[in-house]
Motif scaffolding. Structure first.
Motif, PDB file in Angstrom:
ATOM      1  N   VAL A 119       0.836  -1.202   0.000  1.00  0.00           N
ATOM      2  CA  VAL A 119       0.000   0.000   0.000  1.00  0.00           C
ATOM      3  C   VAL A 119       0.873   1.255   0.000  1.00  0.00           C
ATOM      4  O   VAL A 119       0.601   2.212  -0.737  1.00  0.00           O
ATOM      5  CB  VAL A 119      -0.966  -0.017   1.201  1.00  0.00           C
ATOM      6  N   ASP A 123       0.721   3.802  -3.071  1.00  0.00           N
ATOM      7  CA  ASP A 123       0.207   5.153  -2.855  1.00  0.00           C
ATOM      8  C   ASP A 123       1.052   6.227  -3.534  1.00  0.00           C
ATOM      9  O   ASP A 123       0.542   7.273  -3.930  1.00  0.00           O
ATOM     10  CB  ASP A 123       0.151   5.418  -1.345  1.00  0.00           C
ATOM     11  N   ASP A 173      -9.635  -7.481   1.939  1.00  0.00           N
ATOM     12  CA  ASP A 173      -8.797  -6.343   2.398  1.00  0.00           C
ATOM     13  C   ASP A 173      -8.083  -5.712   1.222  1.00  0.00           C
ATOM     14  O   ASP A 173      -7.916  -4.504   1.170  1.00  0.00           O
ATOM     15  CB  ASP A 173      -7.646  -6.768   3.319  1.00  0.00           C
ATOM     16  N   GLU A 176     -10.346  -3.476  -0.717  1.00  0.00           N
ATOM     17  CA  GLU A 176     -10.581  -2.207  -0.006  1.00  0.00           C
ATOM     18  C   GLU A 176      -9.374  -1.281  -0.122  1.00  0.00           C
ATOM     19  O   GLU A 176      -9.523  -0.081  -0.353  1.00  0.00           O
ATOM     20  CB  GLU A 176     -10.907  -2.475   1.469  1.00  0.00           C
ATOM     21  N   GLU A 177      -8.201  -1.857   0.019  1.00  0.00           N
ATOM     22  CA  GLU A 177      -6.990  -1.031  -0.136  1.00  0.00           C
ATOM     23  C   GLU A 177      -6.910  -0.456  -1.542  1.00  0.00           C
ATOM     24  O   GLU A 177      -6.507   0.692  -1.741  1.00  0.00           O
ATOM     25  CB  GLU A 177      -5.722  -1.848   0.164  1.00  0.00           C
ATOM     26  N   GLU A 179      -9.341   0.328  -3.489  1.00  0.00           N
ATOM     27  CA  GLU A 179     -10.275   1.463  -3.573  1.00  0.00           C
ATOM     28  C   GLU A 179      -9.677   2.700  -2.906  1.00  0.00           C
ATOM     29  O   GLU A 179      -9.764   3.812  -3.433  1.00  0.00           O
ATOM     30  CB  GLU A 179     -11.605   1.113  -2.881  1.00  0.00           C
ATOM     31  N   ASP A 180      -9.064   2.488  -1.743  1.00  0.00           N
ATOM     32  CA  ASP A 180      -8.492   3.629  -1.015  1.00  0.00           C
ATOM     33  C   ASP A 180      -7.359   4.292  -1.782  1.00  0.00           C
ATOM     34  O   ASP A 180      -7.133   5.491  -1.651  1.00  0.00           O
ATOM     35  CB  ASP A 180      -7.993   3.182   0.366  1.00  0.00           C
ATOM     36  N   ARG A 183      -8.773   6.879  -3.626  1.00  0.00           N
ATOM     37  CA  ARG A 183      -9.516   7.857  -2.833  1.00  0.00           C
ATOM     38  C   ARG A 183      -8.622   8.944  -2.257  1.00  0.00           C
ATOM     39  O   ARG A 183      -9.008  10.097  -2.161  1.00  0.00           O
ATOM     40  CB  ARG A 183     -10.226   7.120  -1.690  1.00  0.00           C
ATOM     41  N   ARG A 184      -7.410   8.577  -1.827  1.00  0.00           N
ATOM     42  CA  ARG A 184      -6.516   9.606  -1.272  1.00  0.00           C
ATOM     43  C   ARG A 184      -6.078  10.558  -2.384  1.00  0.00           C
ATOM     44  O   ARG A 184      -6.078  10.185  -3.558  1.00  0.00           O
ATOM     45  CB  ARG A 184      -5.307   8.941  -0.611  1.00  0.00           C
ATOM     46  N   THR A 191      -7.733  13.822   3.181  1.00  0.00           N
ATOM     47  CA  THR A 191      -7.296  12.490   2.738  1.00  0.00           C
ATOM     48  C   THR A 191      -6.015  12.609   1.908  1.00  0.00           C
ATOM     49  O   THR A 191      -6.019  12.375   0.700  1.00  0.00           O
ATOM     50  CB  THR A 191      -8.375  11.807   1.878  1.00  0.00           C
ATOM     51  N   ARG A 193      -2.082  11.864   0.537  1.00  0.00           N
ATOM     52  CA  ARG A 193      -1.267  10.682   0.262  1.00  0.00           C
ATOM     53  C   ARG A 193      -0.445  10.359   1.507  1.00  0.00           C
ATOM     54  O   ARG A 193      -0.290  11.194   2.400  1.00  0.00           O
ATOM     55  CB  ARG A 193      -0.378  10.942  -0.963  1.00  0.00           C
TER      56      ARG A 193
END
Ligand SMILES: [Fe+2]
Ligand SMILES: [Fe+2]
Length: 482
Positions: A119, A123, A173, A176-177, A179-180, A183-184, A191, A193
């Protein structure tokens, strides 16, 4: 090409990971894809989305065949999932599991740790695209515009690479990660980085070149350490990403060389001997070398913070677990366990900089950072050769690693770029000679006028020595519909 390495170009997602045979994964990625395209259109490059750009697309992962050049609209770019070929019989090369066969599945005991590594790496990829989204408007040439977009689409592909691993190996999980990660937002108050340097602005092309030289090079170091991973899919993913990263660093390295060439040539033509006479140099419409030095000071130190604390339990755990190795771990000759080894670390003790031996396992961030600094030194030496060849007497240098830090040992220290320890007030008083001032930023911004005719270059930047894919100097790398 080994079995299973053929690239599937028919589906929505080009890949060499056998997506067609994995309905669950394909569905997960196809579900994620529209959100990615929305993100690209909403947070990716502003403008030029309908322009045809001369981009390379990976069509194979062998050294010769991984880049195919052609005109493509960015939103239609084929972001693929490409892993470097497997190494027969590969074994874990370090840590507590050294010598065991590399893992093809996630080891249960390290699941959370591994997910976190993916992640954090993932990111950074969309973050840099967000940071660079406004640069198209002021591109100093079509050649540079194309390079910006090449970097952007490949950072997008790097996001795909991490999302693939999350979706394939981490179930719910992982989804979901994934998607996030969309989102950041870089620089967002609520939100942001995950890492500091990826929330900074990249307001102009000098910043872009320095970002790709310094910050993409951090990316390279992190990828190189993860390429050593005992988790084989991560290793193979990172090995392929590294081939793309090389171009990003080239853009920065050669970009700064071209800035220097242009500045020095303009100074010579005007008969200016003193490189620190910023007023006269700026009157020529080029970037004076002391300003470049201040920008180097900023970008280098922001990037050093990405290596984290010099002494780190997380780094020790990731190594012990066999998840993240050292830079070129497989070329190092030692026991690869480091249980009794030490490593020298710079520390801030009672207002003094001292070098202390620390347990090597705890000092892995420091070690990776040292490897990074050594590479940056080579780059600066190349730039200095360009200056010297032009007959201008000026030397660029990297600032002391304790200068301008927010993370680690020196976060609370006031240290000048030359390593002198200062009182906090003195640091503040001299700040604008160390780091770019608002006026420096305004001056650089004033130079950012676009050059869009084929073969045309902004006045502050020399043309490149050779074109992309050996194209001639007046090649229209981006077809802009007016
Ligand atoms: Fe990347
Ligand atoms: Fe990159």
């Amino acid at each position: 090409m080994p079995d299973g390495m053929a690239i599937d170009y028919d589906g929505l997602i080009p890949n060499n990971v056998g997506l067609n045979a994995d309905a669950r994964l394909r569905k997960a990625l196809e579900t994620w894809h529209p959100g990615y395209i929305d993100w690209w259109k909403g947070c990716g490059p502003v403008g030029f989305q309908d322009a045809e750009v001369y981009l390379r697309t990976a069509v194979g992962v062998d050294p010769e065949g991984w880049a195919r050049f052609g005109f493509v609209k960015m939103a239609d770019y084929r972001w693929g999932i490409l892993l470097a070929p497997p190494i027969e019989g590969r074994r874990i090369g370090f840590g507590a599991h050294m010598g065991e066969p590399a893992w093809q599945e996630v080891p249960g005991e390290y699941r959370a740790q591994l997910r976190r590594l993916l992640v954090i790496q993932g990111d950074t990829e969309p973050a840099s695209v967000e940071q660079q989204r406004h640069l198209g408007a002021t591109a100093p040439s079509l050649y540079d515009l194309r390079n910006l977009f090449q970097v952007n689409v490949e950072e997008g592909r790097h996001l795909w690479a991490m999302v693939y691993l999350l979706q394939k190996y981490f179930g719910r999980d992982g989804r979901e990660e994934a998607e996030d990660l969309l989102r950041r937002r870089s620089g967002d108050r609520d939100t942001p980085r995950m890492l500091g340097a990826f929330n900074e602005a990249t307001p102009d092309w000098l910043s872009f070149f320095l970002f790709t030289f310094f910050t993409d090079r951090d990316g390279k170091m992190q990828l190189a350490a993860l390429a050593q991973s005992g988790f084989d899919p991560l290793s193979r993913t990172c090995r392929f990403m590294l081939t793309e990263e090389a171009h990003h660093m080239f853009v920065g390295d050669s970009g700064i060389q071209r800035v220097i060439q242009r500045t020095c040539a303009a100074m010579r033509e005007a008969g200016i001997e003193d490189p620190t006479d910023a007023e006269r140099v700026r009157a020529l419409g080029v970037i004076d070398l002391p300003t470049l030095q201040r920008k180097i000071n900023l970008h280098f130190t922001l990037t050093l913070d990405l290596f984290g604390n010099e002494i780190s339990t997380n780094a020790a755990n990731a190594f012990n677990a066999g998840l993240k190795g050292r830079y070129r771990e497989d070329k190092i000759e030692d026991d690869h366990r480091l249980l009794d080894a030490t490593y020298p670390v710079l520390r801030w003790r009672n207002g003094v900089i001292v070098r202390e031996d620390a347990p090597a396992l705890s000092a892995l961030n420091m070690r990776l950072r040292d490897d990074y600094v050594a590479e940056c030194e080579h780059g600066v030496a190349r730039w200095n050769r360009v200056i010297a060849a032009s007959g201008v007497s000026f030397r660029l240098s990297l600032p002391h690693v304790g200068f301008n830090r927010r993370i680690g040992e020196f976060a609370a220290a006031a240290i000048a770029p030359d390593g002198t320890i200062l009182a906090a007030e003195e640091f503040q008083a001299r700040r604008d000679s160390f780091l770019p001032s608002a006026a420096d930023g305004d001056y650089i911004q004033s130079l950012m006028v676009p050059a869009r005719a084929p073969g045309e270059y902004a006045a502050w930047l020399a043309p490149p020595r050779v074109g992309i894919d050996n194209k001639p100097g007046d090649f229209a790398y981006v077809k802009i519909a007016e």
